[in-house]
Design an enzyme around this catalytic site. Sequence first.
Site, mmCIF file in Angstrom:
data_model
loop_
_atom_site.group_PDB
_atom_site.id
_atom_site.type_symbol
_atom_site.label_atom_id
_atom_site.label_comp_id
_atom_site.label_asym_id
_atom_site.label_seq_id
_atom_site.Cartn_x
_atom_site.Cartn_y
_atom_site.Cartn_z
ATOM 1 C CG HIS A 40 -1.964 1.071 1.179
ATOM 2 N ND1 HIS A 40 -1.715 2.365 1.576
ATOM 3 C CD2 HIS A 40 -3.259 1.034 0.786
ATOM 4 C CE1 HIS A 40 -2.814 3.092 1.427
ATOM 5 N NE2 HIS A 40 -3.765 2.304 0.945
ATOM 6 C CD GLU A 93 -5.495 1.484 -2.969
ATOM 7 O OE1 GLU A 93 -6.528 1.524 -2.277
ATOM 8 O OE2 GLU A 93 -4.370 1.250 -2.489
#
Length: 260
Positions: free
Chosen positions: A105, A179
Amino acid sequence: MPPLPPPPREKRLLGTSLKMYFDLPTTLFYISAVAQLAPAVKAANIDLFVIPDFITLLPSAEKLKGTGILLGAQDSYSEDRGAFTGEVSPLVLHQAGVTVVELGHAERRRLFGETDADVAKKAAAVVRNGMTPLICIGEKSKSPIASQAVGIAVSECKPQILTALEGLPDDADVILAYEPVWAIGASEPAGADHVVAVVQNLRAVVEGTARKGRVRIVYGGSAGPGTFGKLREGVDGLFLGRFAHDVENLKKVIEEMKDS
């Protein structure tokens, strides 16, 4: 002869991570509420996963048992055993009932200095222990010129993908969570045209590796109500953030994805 029917579409994928927003009682209350969504998930014919903190993985697994809802973990170490104080073993995650492990992430990369090589080692460990890596990818740079923005995104995401995939067995299932870093926590998600164009190019990158395993691409980054409807032709699902921490909102997205 009549034309052959099209091949069946892969099940859509929907998930959310709790990051470190909830305390222990709130997390367990949330997981119990998510478990109650099992009939809606089945009716929508989607795969739903939820990623709590490490401390609540075991009780969460008990609450989700028999629901078909997948349990995820927020990270993993690259080794199964050893003198690695403070790390979490992928072997133990598998034993705890985890099936999906989030890796790479943007926060892990920014706050803890994780590199593409680090993510690749972790992904290999996750697959080695019978779980599916959910590899977060995304570009830091943002261009106001649409044609340039797609090229920038692909150029930054391509090495993230290839580095991770080259260390995995050819038949391993993989989830890529696209993302854009600049869209995480923003008031609005990235534009639909941008996301669809980028994901199409990223699929071409994956296809160029001639992998046999399934690779699904979901969108994350301020995704919320109505996001999937705009992206349904380009992505395989959504990876939701704080919006889904309200179970009613999560239920709305499940309904939006029904029969999509």
